[in-house]
Design an enzyme around this catalytic site. Structure first.
Site, PDB file in Angstrom:
ATOM      1  N   HIS A  20       0.850  -1.189   0.000  1.00 45.63           N
ATOM      2  CA  HIS A  20       0.000   0.000   0.000  1.00 45.63           C
ATOM      3  C   HIS A  20       0.882   1.235   0.000  1.00 45.63           C
ATOM      4  CE1 HIS A  20      -3.148   2.815   1.120  1.00 45.63           C
ATOM      5  NE2 HIS A  20      -3.988   1.884   0.673  1.00 45.63           N
TER       6      HIS A  20
ATOM      7  N   ASP B  90      -7.994  -5.544   0.262  1.00 42.82           N
ATOM      8  CA  ASP B  90      -8.485  -6.372  -0.835  1.00 42.82           C
ATOM      9  C   ASP B  90      -8.067  -7.825  -0.719  1.00 42.82           C
ATOM     10  OD1 ASP B  90      -9.842  -4.379  -2.219  1.00 42.82           O
ATOM     11  OD2 ASP B  90      -7.949  -3.573  -2.934  1.00 42.82           O
TER      12      ASP B  90
END
Ligand code: CMC
Length: 429
Positions: free
Chosen positions: A306, A363
């Site tokens: 991320h 996710d």
């Protein structure tokens, strides 16, 4: 603004730049005067060191793995609240009183139907169209149906457009799914809560009764809370940039949906499931880990890494818990969960992932949960879009309501050809 100043020495000249102090997070160097004073731009493709705006909505501490909506930790909101309460919080800045909550729920549920002509609009799509393509088009098309809420200078119209989008996007999402499988559209039922209504519009058929599974509905509601906002990510920045020109809110949210679709952003939930299916069994994990680490192989571990989190994504922790709850409730044993857990375990102990601080993101587990709930893979990013709509709207409103906001207009480092004269075509070899 703090009293502190940063100084920058350039070409024998020193200029002083103000340092801005937020309520939390790193200090920010205000470079707005830089071009005027030095004739130089800053260069930051991907915005890795740039705060593009000031905001009071969402705070992330990526090193500590903290996510706050309006100051409230995501864990507390996900455990104790519901999605519409989170929507209210993001839009208005405070948790609602019982009366405010009842009024907000009422307003949202009274806007869930879409103009009947929208149904005909759907007939123009191929049945095998990706639902995100249908969402980009149909949400953009809302501006052709609701002219009375496109005047962005009018606060009442802004709020009506916001309410309409939060209410109608699940209806459009369910219609996109129903259209793809050739089922009749199911109208919203306003005595159901937000998530249950969406489940019913998606999975009910007119010839049978549909009973909402409360555990599944609660889990979906929590998934919506976890995805509701995430400060200045790609799609939110897209919405802000589109909105900064004064474009109507429906068009701006359609732009956000387009940006979300990419596999590096919201499209990752679909990509994770495809990756887990491709891996298939635990014994094949080392091969994929090796591929992810190979600089010459474009393969990446989807659902890992991320831009902001350099620690475990707090949403991924809650999502893993939700996955287990849903599988338990539905009596399912998905072998892909076993692959995911083992993949996570191996990656978290691997030097490559440790050094680069690559942890599972939201996710990583959402796809398994959504699959267990019965959603086909292509609809996963659509569910993300439903949830993120409120974040986009809150950020768009904040920008429009800021008297100091300007049209977004980045500059560039030009590296193309310098000035040259046109050669007529018959003189070119
Ligand atoms: N697998 C393998 N290597 C990775 C991965 C990954 N998933 N993510 C980053 N890296 C490596 C990358 O190769 C680079 O290595 P090096 O420094 O040697 O060149 C380093 O880690 C930094 O990566 P980056 O691409 O410069 O980092 P970024 O901040 O630009 O990208 C990201 C962040 C999320 C796009 C990226 O981590 C990624 O592509 N992850 C997979 C896609 C994904 O799961 N996306 C969902 C994000 S969370 C939900 C959302 O925001 O929508």
């Amino acid at each position: 603004m703090s009293d502190e100043k940063g100084s920058l020495g350039l070409g024998g000249k020193t200029i002083e730049l103000p340092v801005m102090q937020g309520s939390m997070g790193p200090e920010v160097l205000d470079i707005r005067s830089l071009y005027g004073e030095t004739g130089m731009f800053t260069f930051d493709p991907g915005f890795t060191s740039t705060a593009s705006c000031e905001s009071k909505i969402t705070f992330i501490d990526g090193d500590a793995g903290v996510l706050l909506y309006r100051g409230y930790p995501i864990e507390q909101l996900a455990e104790h609240g519901d999605f519409l309460e989170t929507c209210y919080l993001l839009l208005y800045g405070e948790l609602p009183t019982p009366a405010q909550k009842a009024d907000f729920d009422y307003r949202i549920t009274r806007h869930t139907m879409v103009h009947e002509q929208m149904a005909r609009f759907f007939q123009g799509f191929r049945r095998d169209a990706h639902p995100m393509a249908v969402m980009v088009a149909s949400v953009g098309a809302l501006s052709a149906f609701y002219h009375d809420s496109t005047n962005i200078a009018d606060p009442t119209q802004r709020m009506i457009a916001s309410t309409r989008m939060i209410a109608k996007i699940p209806t459009l999402a369910a219609m996109a799914y129903k259209y793809s499988i050739g089922h009749p559209f199911v109208y919203p039922k306003n005595d159901l809560d937000y998530a249950s209504n969406f489940l019913r519009m998606t999975f009910a058929v007119p010839c049978e009764d549909y009973k909402v599974n409360q555990i599944v509905s609660r889990a979906l509601d929590r998934i919506f809370i976890l995805h509701a906002d995430h400060e200045q990510n790609a799609s939110t920045s897209t919405v802000r940039l589109a909105g900064s020109s004064g474009a109507n809110p429906f068009a701006c949210i359609a732009a956000g949906i387009a940006s979300l679709w990419g596999p590096a952003h919201g499209g990752a939930n679909e990509a994770v499931l495809k990756m887990l299916e491709e891996i298939g069994t635990v014994d094949r994990i080392p091969h994929f880990i090796a591929r992810a680490k190979d600089k010459n192989d474009p393969f990446r571990l989807m659902g890992f890494g991320h831009r902001v989190y350099k620690n475990y994504d707090p949403r991924a922790k809650l999502m893993q818990q939700t996955t287990r709850e849903v599988l338990r409730e539905l009596g399912l044993k998905d072998p892909l969960l076993e692959v995911a857990l083992e993949l996570e375990r191996i990656a978290l102990h691997d030097d490559y992932f440790i050094e680069k601080k690559l942890y599972p993101n939201i996710d990583f587990y959402s796809g398994i949960t959504l699959k267990a709930m019965g959603f086909p893979t292509t609809t996963f990013t659509v569910l993300f879009a439903i949830a993120r709509t409120v974040g986009w709207i809150a950020q768009w409103k904040e920008m429009i309501e800021d008297p100091g906001s300007k049209i977004g207009r980045p500059r560039q480092l030009y590296t193309g050809a310098t000035r040259r004269d046109y050669t007529p075509i018959n003189k070119r070899s």
